[in-house]
Motif scaffolding. Structure first.
Motif, PDB file in Angstrom:
ATOM      1  N   ASP B  99       0.828  -1.203   0.000  1.00  0.00           N
ATOM      2  CA  ASP B  99       0.000   0.000   0.000  1.00  0.00           C
ATOM      3  C   ASP B  99       0.866   1.260   0.000  1.00  0.00           C
ATOM      4  OD1 ASP B  99      -2.186  -1.599  -0.002  1.00  0.00           O
ATOM      5  OD2 ASP B  99      -2.669  -1.346   2.123  1.00  0.00           O
ATOM      6  N   ARG B 100       1.929   1.217   0.806  1.00  0.00           N
ATOM      7  CA  ARG B 100       2.802   2.394   0.858  1.00  0.00           C
ATOM      8  C   ARG B 100       3.478   2.598  -0.493  1.00  0.00           C
ATOM      9  NH1 ARG B 100       6.140   4.207   5.247  1.00  0.00           N
ATOM     10  NH2 ARG B 100       6.512   2.363   6.516  1.00  0.00           N
ATOM     11  N   CYS B 101       3.873   1.516  -1.112  1.00  0.00           N
ATOM     12  CA  CYS B 101       4.492   1.639  -2.426  1.00  0.00           C
ATOM     13  C   CYS B 101       3.489   2.206  -3.423  1.00  0.00           C
ATOM     14  CB  CYS B 101       5.025   0.293  -2.913  1.00  0.00           C
ATOM     15  SG  CYS B 101       5.848   0.411  -4.512  1.00  0.00           S
ATOM     16  N   ALA B 102       2.244   1.761  -3.336  1.00  0.00           N
ATOM     17  CA  ALA B 102       1.215   2.286  -4.233  1.00  0.00           C
ATOM     18  C   ALA B 102       1.084   3.806  -4.054  1.00  0.00           C
ATOM     19  CB  ALA B 102      -0.122   1.598  -3.974  1.00  0.00           C
ATOM     20  N   LEU B 105       4.020   5.470  -5.734  1.00  0.00           N
ATOM     21  CA  LEU B 105       3.831   5.481  -7.195  1.00  0.00           C
ATOM     22  C   LEU B 105       2.811   6.537  -7.606  1.00  0.00           C
ATOM     23  CD1 LEU B 105       3.864   1.729  -8.277  1.00  0.00           C
ATOM     24  CD2 LEU B 105       5.731   3.369  -8.118  1.00  0.00           C
ATOM     25  N   ALA B 106       1.747   6.649  -6.824  1.00  0.00           N
ATOM     26  CA  ALA B 106       0.714   7.635  -7.172  1.00  0.00           C
ATOM     27  C   ALA B 106       1.312   9.042  -7.169  1.00  0.00           C
ATOM     28  CB  ALA B 106      -0.449   7.540  -6.189  1.00  0.00           C
ATOM     29  N   LYS B 108       4.480   9.835  -7.579  1.00  0.00           N
ATOM     30  CA  LYS B 108       5.411   9.924  -8.705  1.00  0.00           C
ATOM     31  C   LYS B 108       4.650  10.183 -10.014  1.00  0.00           C
ATOM     32  CE  LYS B 108       9.830   9.707  -8.288  1.00  0.00           C
ATOM     33  NZ  LYS B 108      10.405  11.055  -8.268  1.00  0.00           N
ATOM     34  N   LEU B 109       3.595   9.413 -10.219  1.00  0.00           N
ATOM     35  CA  LEU B 109       2.842   9.531 -11.472  1.00  0.00           C
ATOM     36  C   LEU B 109       2.200  10.909 -11.577  1.00  0.00           C
ATOM     37  CD1 LEU B 109       1.348   5.934 -11.557  1.00  0.00           C
ATOM     38  CD2 LEU B 109       2.897   6.940 -13.252  1.00  0.00           C
ATOM     39  N   TYR B 112       4.847  13.223 -12.665  1.00  0.00           N
ATOM     40  CA  TYR B 112       5.086  13.062 -14.103  1.00  0.00           C
ATOM     41  C   TYR B 112       4.035  13.840 -14.889  1.00  0.00           C
ATOM     42  CZ  TYR B 112       8.412   9.171 -13.437  1.00  0.00           C
ATOM     43  OH  TYR B 112       9.482   8.389 -13.102  1.00  0.00           O
TER      44      TYR B 112
END
Lengths: 120, 120
Positions: B99-102, B105-106, B108-109, B112
């Motif tokens: 979940d933390r990685c998600a 990523l959110a 980061k995205l 971007y």
DNA sequence: ACTTGACCTGGAGTTGCTCCAGGCTCCTAA
DNA sequence: TTAGGAGCCTGGAGCAACTCCAGGTCAAGT
């Protein structure tokens, strides 16, 4: 900042950071006049991202590819986005694995209950 | 049944099954008159459990311990239960990592998106 | 002047498989 | 009946991704 601070901020061990630098996962880190590595905030942000990707199962080969895109600058943003979106799928698959394992454990534990209950 | 069937039913590769037998994670498997391994349904159930435990991050040392308890029979059920309950905690921790990685990523995205949006 | 602590490099060791060579045995098909 | 192929065997090498260690440098404190 130096390697110990970069380590505690990113979550990666100092050894792992040096290893990542050796294998090109991290751009060559600047050195101070003393020859020691000096990490910029951007370096640490990158390391932190790598930490999470590795921790959640991205293989090093794929990280190498991602690192190459990173080194090539802003025009690779679309490809990098694709890598991260692909990783989101992996996160979902992993979560499914965890859930299925939880089911297996629940069944096992219930069976243990029955067996133990049988023993008077 | 023979090793290929045990492999497809448990999820472990034939090589991994032989490796697990070598290291004592699996009790020595019975052999047919031809010298080939013959797996019982109980063998396969055990292999399947190992498959899930490994896939979700139980280290081999801990599985060795669990296997020892298994070989010692029914009176070790309470200890085996404890091992599985401990593993359930690990599943929860792993899920938190995902979940933390998600989240990472959110973020980061989204970054971007902003950068790409800036480029007219 | 000397010790302490953080860092360096190169290389060996560890975990958990995975692959391979070389060799059985059984079954099928010519 | 014999040739080929499939499936299995063992022992050992190879691999991914670290982790640990010896032996050395340098800067700062006492």
């Amino acid at each position: 900042m130096r390697i110990s601070e970069a380590s505690s901020k990113s979550g990666l061990s100092a050894d792992t950071i040096r290893f990542y630098e050796k294998t090109g996962l991290v751009p060559a880190i600047a050195r101070g006049p003393d020859g020691l590595r000096r990490f910029s905030p951007e370096n640490v942000e990158w390391l932190t991202l790598l930490y999470w990707l590795r921790k959640t199962g991205m293989p090093m080969q794929e990280m190498q590819h991602f690192a190459l895109l990173y080194r090539q600058g802003a025009q690779t943003l679309p490809q990098r986005r694709a890598v991260l979106l692909e990783h989101e799928k992996r996160l979902r698959r992993r979560r499914d694995d965890l859930d299925r394992c939880a089911d297996v454990l629940a069944v096992k534990l219930a069976a243990y209950d029955r067996i133990e209950g049988d023993q008077p």
